[in-house]
Design a protein around this motif. Structure first.
Motif, PDB file in Angstrom:
ATOM      1  N   THR B  27     -35.041  27.190   1.399  1.00 37.93           N
ATOM      2  CA  THR B  27     -33.673  27.272   0.899  1.00 37.93           C
ATOM      3  C   THR B  27     -32.990  28.565   1.348  1.00 37.93           C
ATOM      4  OG1 THR B  27     -34.459  28.224  -1.179  1.00 37.93           O
ATOM      5  CG2 THR B  27     -34.170  25.842  -1.116  1.00 37.93           C
ATOM      6  N   ASN B  30     -29.701  27.248   6.081  1.00 34.99           N
ATOM      7  CA  ASN B  30     -28.795  26.113   5.973  1.00 34.99           C
ATOM      8  C   ASN B  30     -29.028  25.202   7.182  1.00 34.99           C
ATOM      9  OD1 ASN B  30     -27.343  27.176   8.153  1.00 34.99           O
ATOM     10  ND2 ASN B  30     -25.985  28.345   6.797  1.00 34.99           N
ATOM     11  N   PRO B  31     -28.478  23.994   7.197  1.00 35.86           N
ATOM     12  CA  PRO B  31     -28.801  23.047   8.272  1.00 35.86           C
ATOM     13  C   PRO B  31     -28.541  23.579   9.692  1.00 35.86           C
ATOM     14  CG  PRO B  31     -27.836  21.864   6.438  1.00 35.86           C
ATOM     15  CD  PRO B  31     -27.739  23.326   6.102  1.00 35.86           C
ATOM     16  N   ALA B 191     -37.360  19.935  -0.184  1.00 33.17           N
ATOM     17  CA  ALA B 191     -36.147  20.752  -0.097  1.00 33.17           C
ATOM     18  C   ALA B 191     -35.533  20.672   1.299  1.00 33.17           C
ATOM     19  CB  ALA B 191     -36.470  22.201  -0.455  1.00 33.17           C
ATOM     20  N   LEU B 192     -36.366  20.776   2.330  1.00 34.06           N
ATOM     21  CA  LEU B 192     -35.829  20.821   3.692  1.00 34.06           C
ATOM     22  C   LEU B 192     -35.332  19.443   4.136  1.00 34.06           C
ATOM     23  CD1 LEU B 192     -35.285  22.611   6.128  1.00 34.06           C
ATOM     24  CD2 LEU B 192     -37.580  22.086   6.967  1.00 34.06           C
ATOM     25  N   THR B 194     -34.361  16.828   2.323  1.00 31.99           N
ATOM     26  CA  THR B 194     -33.148  16.389   1.624  1.00 31.99           C
ATOM     27  C   THR B 194     -31.950  17.213   2.096  1.00 31.99           C
ATOM     28  OG1 THR B 194     -33.731  17.795  -0.246  1.00 31.99           O
ATOM     29  CG2 THR B 194     -34.298  15.482  -0.435  1.00 31.99           C
ATOM     30  N   MET B 195     -32.177  18.494   2.395  1.00 30.72           N
ATOM     31  CA  MET B 195     -31.092  19.319   2.930  1.00 30.72           C
ATOM     32  C   MET B 195     -30.575  18.734   4.248  1.00 30.72           C
ATOM     33  SD  MET B 195     -31.246  23.133   4.552  1.00 30.72           S
ATOM     34  CE  MET B 195     -32.298  23.867   3.341  1.00 30.72           C
ATOM     35  N   LEU B 196     -31.487  18.177   5.046  1.00 28.96           N
ATOM     36  CA  LEU B 196     -31.102  17.659   6.360  1.00 28.96           C
ATOM     37  C   LEU B 196     -30.682  16.189   6.294  1.00 28.96           C
ATOM     38  CD1 LEU B 196     -33.920  19.334   8.487  1.00 28.96           C
ATOM     39  CD2 LEU B 196     -31.568  20.111   8.162  1.00 28.96           C
TER      40      LEU B 196
END
Lengths: 434, 325
Positions: B27, B30-31, B191-192, B194-196
Motif C-alpha cells: 500500500t 499506487n498503480p 491488497a495489490l 485488488t488495487m490493480l
C-alpha cells in the motif's frame, strides 16, 4: 501533626453524592471537610487559615483509582509506590488500590502490611492493597482472604490472570462473600485469548495480529455472573470492554445481582484503530475494541450499567514496549491522565459531568467502603482543584511515572489538575492558584 | 573493459526514485508506481538471462539481509539482487548473532545501522517488525515478510509473473487458496491485486480464514470447487504441517482431499489457468506434484526467476532515491 485549616473559595463545587454542581466554598480542618458553603456567600473563618481562591476552577472529591499496578515490591525500576503516589497526586487521584501481581505476590498479610507501611512512610496519597484471590495468583488454592482483610486489603482479585477453574471461582465467591470481602475478577477465556494481541475483526485481520474474540470476555463473564448468583457474593467485574458483556451485565443487574463493574479510561477513550501502525503503547489487556464497543461503554456509564472507571495503570519500561507488537507487554500508565481524559468525554458531550466524576469518586468509595469520594462534612478532606477547560497536550516523556508508556502520548485532552489535597494537606500544587 | 551488457542503458533510464524511503507494504505504492516497478523488473529479467549480469547501480552501497526466520528463496533472491547491482551484501542470521544473547530487535537494528548500511532487508516473525525498525534506523528498510502482515516483494513478483503470463492484470480472476489466516503472502496479494483491479477470491477451511474477511473487498469460499470455478490463476499457499494435526484441520489427508490442488479440482478453473505457489511447497498436502510440475500450467519456477528481477527493481529504485538525497 495536623495541617492548618484550608479555605478554598471561589470554586465550582461538584459533589456526586448530593448531585450539587455550582459555586461554593469549602473549609478543611483536622484532615476532614469541616464546612461546605453553596452559592456565593463566603465562609467566615478566624485564626490561622490558609485561604485559596480557586478562581472558578472545579473543586471535587479526590479520585479513587481501584486498579493501579506498581512495581513495588519486585520491579522497582518500572514504578515504585512513591513514583506512583507522586503521579497520582499530580493526577488528582487521592486513593489508589494497588494490584497483587507483584513479586512477591500480595497473597499474605505480611505483604499487605508491607505495602501499608511503605505508603505511610511516603505519606502522599492513600494506598490500599488488593489481595490475591488465590495463592501465588495460580488460580488453584484460595489465599488467606480473612487475614489479608484484617491486615488492610480492600478487595481480592486475581489481577490479570483469570480464574479458569469454575469450582475454585465458586468457592472463592462463597468464602469471600461470606466474609463480606469484595471479589474482583477480569473475565477472559484463556483458550480464546491465548497468544492474542488484538480484537478479532477486520482490522486485526489486515494487520496480521493474532486475534481474540469479544466472546472470550462474554463467556467467562456469564459464568461469573451465574456463580455470583449461586453464592450471593458481591462481584466486581474488572475492566469490562465491549458491548456484548455490557448486555450480560445489564441483564444480571436487572435480576438484582450484587454486581458492579469497572472499565478502564483507555477503553472509554480509544478503539482498535488507535493501534495504528503497531503502536505498542496502545497494546492493552483486554485489547482495544471497536468504536461501537467504546460508545457502548460510555453509554453504559450514563445508564448505570457501568459503575466505576479505573486508570488501569500499568507501568512498562521501554524495553518491554519497544518491541514488535505481539512481543510487547500490554498496558498503559494512566494515573495522571485519568481525570483529564474523563473531562474530555464531558467536553465531547458523551456523558454528564456528575456521572463521569461519580465513577471515579463516590462509586469506587462505596465499592470498597471508604468515607472519601464525597464533599460531605466529616468526610476526609481528599480533594482536587481542576481547571476543567484548560487544554492539555500529553507528552509521555514528561509524565511522573518511572515508565512512560502512555496510550495518551500526543493526545489532546481538556482539563488540568491545579491542586490536590489529601486529608487536608496539599500534596500537589501546580502553582497557578493564589 | 568489457562493454556494458545490452539493455543496461534502458534499465538505467527506467529506474525512477522509489516513492518512499522504506518499502514496508504494497500500500506504499499506487498503480502507476507498480507498473513502473514491473517495467523496470522486466529489464532485469532480460539482463539476468545474460552471461554478464553485473551492474553498478548500487556500487558502493551496503545491503544487510537481516532474516530472523529461515528463508531460502527470499534471502538468496535479495542477496543475488544486491550483488548483481554491485552492492556489498551481508547476511545476518539470528542464530549466530546477539539475538540469542537477549538483545532486542531494535537494539540489533540500531547496532547494524551504526555500521552505515544503505538498505536493511528484514524478515521477522512478528507483524509490524519492519515498520518498527523503519522508525528506529536511518537507512532504508525493506520488508521481506513481517509475521502474518505483509510480504510486499512477493506480491510484486507474483503480479509480474501473472502479467508476463497473461499480458494484463486488470480483469484477471485470482483464487488464493489455503491457509489465508496465517499468510502474509495472501494479505499482500489481496491488497495489490485488488488495487490493480483483479477479482480476488479467498478459498480455505473456515478455521484458516481471517474474521470479517468479507470486508477485505474479496469473495470468500470454503468450498474449493466453487472457489476456483472459472478463475485464471490459482495461487496456492503453504500450510504449515503443525497446523494440520487436529488443531485447525483434522488431518493431512482430509485437507488434501478438500483443499489440495489436484487435476480434478483444477479442471473447474477457467481455460488456460495458471498455478502459482510462493514456496516452499508441501507436495501431496496442498498441491499434487502432477500439477506443480506441469510446465503448461505451473508458474512456480517463473515466480522464483521474477523474484530476483523484482527485488533488483526495488533495490535500484531505493538506491535512486538515496542518490537524490
Amino acid at each position: 501533626m495536623s495541617a492548618r485549616p484550608i479555605l478554598i473559595s471561589g470554586a465550582r463545587l461538584v459533589d456526586p453524592e448530593s448531585g450539587y454542581d455550582g459555586p461554593g466554598a469549602l473549609l478543611t480542618k483536622d484532615g476532614r471537610i469541616a464546612e461546605t458553603r453553596r452559592g456565593e456567600a463566603p465562609i467566615e473563618v478566624a485564626g490561622d487559615v490558609l485561604t485559596i481562591d480557586a478562581g472558578g476552577a472545579m473543586l471535587c472529591p479526590g479520585l479513587i483509582d481501584l486498579r493501579v499496578k506498581t512495581g513495588e515490591p519486585g520491579a522497582e525500576p518500572k514504578e515504585t509506590l512513591k513514583s506512583a503516589a507522586l503521579a497520582a497526586a499530580a493526577g488528582g487521584v487521592t486513593s489508589i488500590v494497588v494490584q497483587p501481581d507483584t513479586d512477591p505476590v500480595i497473597d499474605d498479610p505480611a505483604v499487605v502490611d508491607f505495602i501499608l507501611r511503605r505508603a505511610r512512610d511516603i505519606g502522599l496519597v492513600h494506598v490500599y492493597p488488593a489481595g490475591a484471590a488465590t495463592k501465588g495468583l495460580t488460580g488453584e488454592a484460595m489465599a488467606e482472604i480473612g487475614l489479608m482483610r484484617e491486615a488492610g486489603c480492600v478487595y481480592v482479585t486475581n489481577a490479570d490472570k483469570p480464574i479458569v477453574n469454575s469450582r475454585v471461582m465458586r468457592r472463592l465467591l462463597a468464602y469471600a462473600g461470606g466474609l463480606g470481602v469484595l471479589v474482583a475478577h477480569r473475565p477472559a477465556d484463556p483458550w480464546l485469548t491465548a497468544g492474542a494481541a488484538a480484537t478479532e475483526g477486520e482490522f486485526a485481520g489486515r494487520m496480521g495480529l493474532p486475534p481474540e474474540p469479544v466472546a472470550a470476555e462474554t463467556i467467562m463473564l456469564e459464568r461469573d455472573l451465574i456463580l455470583a448468583g449461586l453464592t450471593g457474593a458481591r462481584l466486581m467485574v474488572d475492566q469490562i470492554s465491549a458491548a456484548d458483556p455490557i448486555e450480560s451485565l445489564a441483564r444480571a443487574k436487572a435480576r438484582g445481582l450484587a454486581v458492579i463493574a469497572t472499565a478502564s479510561i483507555n477503553h472509554l477513550t480509544f478503539n482498535e484503530l488507535d493501534i495504528g501502525d503497531y503502536r505498542t503503547f496502545c497494546k492493552l489487556t483486554p485489547p482495544l475494541r471497536s468504536e461501537s464497543d467504546r460508545l457502548a461503554l460510555v453509554e453504559a456509564l450514563s445508564s448505570g450499567v457501568l459503575d466505576i472507571v479505573v486508570s488501569a495503570h500499568v507501568p512498562a519500561p521501554a524495553e518491554e514496549k519497544r518491541l514488535p507488537y505481539d512481543e510487547a507487554v500490554p498496558g498503559s500508565v494512566g494515573l495522571q491522565t485519568l481525570l483529564p481524559a474523563l473531562l474530555t468525554l464531558y467536553h465531547e458531550k458523551r456523558a454528564p459531568l456528575l456521572t463521569l466524576l461519580r465513577s471515579v469518586t463516590l462509586a469506587p468509595a462505596q465499592a470498597i467502603g471508604l468515607a472519601a469520594g464525597r464533599l460531605a462534612i466529616g468526610a476526609p478532606a481528599d480533594l482536587v482543584v481542576c481547571d476543567i477547560d484548560a487544554p492539555v497536550l500529553v507528552d509521555a516523556a514528561r509524565l511522573i511515572s518511572k515508565s512512560k508508556n502512555s496510550a495518551f502520548d500526543g493526545r489532546r485532552l481538556q482539563g488540568e489538575v491545579r491542586m490536590t489535597l489529601v486529608e487536608g494537606r496539599v500534596v500537589y500544587d501546580r502553582g497557578a492558584l493564589t | 573493459m568489457t562493454p556494458p551488457a545490452p539493455g543496461v542503458d534502458e534499465v538505467r533510464s527506467r529506474t525512477f526514485p522509489f516513492p518512499a524511503k522504506h518499502f514496508l507494504s504494497v500500500t506504499d505504492l499506487n498503480p502507476p508506481q507498480v507498473a513502473d516497478l514491473l517495467d523496470l523488473a522486466e529489464g532485469f529479467v532480460a539482463l539476468n538471462r545474460q552471461k554478464n549480469k553485473k551492474l553498478d547501480l548500487l556500487k558502493g552501497r551496503t545491503l544487510i539481509n537481516l532474516f530472523f526466520e529461515a528463508s531460502t528463496r527470499t534471502q538468496s533472491s535479495f542477496e543475488l539482487a544486491g550483488k548483481r547491482l554491485g552492492a556489498d551484501v551481508v547476511n545476518m542470521s539470528p542464530r549466530a548473532s546477539s539475538i540469542v544473547k537477549g538483545e532486542t530487535l531494535v537494539d540489533t537494528a540500531v547496532t547494524l545501522n551504526a555500521m552505515q548500511p544503505d538498505i536493511l532487508v528484514i524478515r521477522h516473525g512478528s507483524s509490524g517488525a519492519a515498520s518498527l525498525l523503519s522508525q528506529k534506523v536511518s537507512c532504508s528498510v525493506v520488508n521481506a515478510g513481517d509475521g502474518q502482515h505483509e510480504h510486499p516483494s512477493q506480491a510484486l513478483l507474483d503480479v509480474l509473473s501473472m502479467r508476463r503470463a497473461f499480458g494484463r492484470i486488470g480483469d484477471l480472476k485470482v483464487a488464493i487458496c489455503g491457509d489465508v489466516l496465517h499468510s502474509r503472502v495472501a494479505r499482500s496479494n489481496v491488497a495489490l491485486l485488488t488495487m490493480l483491479g483483479a477479482e480476488v477470491r479467498l478459498v480455505g477451511p473456515p478455521t484458516l480464514m481471517p474474521a470479517d474477511v468479507a470486508r477485505w473487498g474479496v469473495a470468500a469460499h470454503n468450498d474449493m470447487k466453487t472457489g476456483i470455478a472459472g478463475v485464471d490463476v490459482v495461487m496456492m499457499l503453504r500450510l504449515q504441517l503443525e497446523r494440520m494435526q487436529g488443531a485447525l484441520v483434522p488431518s493431512m489427508r482430509e485437507y488434501f482431499r478438500l483443499w489440495g490442488l489436484d487435476r480434478e479440482k483444477l479442471a473447474r478453473a477457467g481455460p488456460g489457468v495458471r498455478v502459482m505457489h510462493p514456496g516452499p511447497m508441501n507436495r501431496g498436502v496442498e498441491i499434487d506434484s502432477d500439477v506443480a510440475d506441469d510446465l503448461d500450467v505451473s508458474l512456480i519456477q517463473d515466480q522464483v526467476e521474477m523474484g530476483v528481477a523484482v527485488r533488483m527493481a526495488i533495490l535500484a529504485s531505493l538506491a535512486a532515491r538515496l542518490d537524490n538525497q
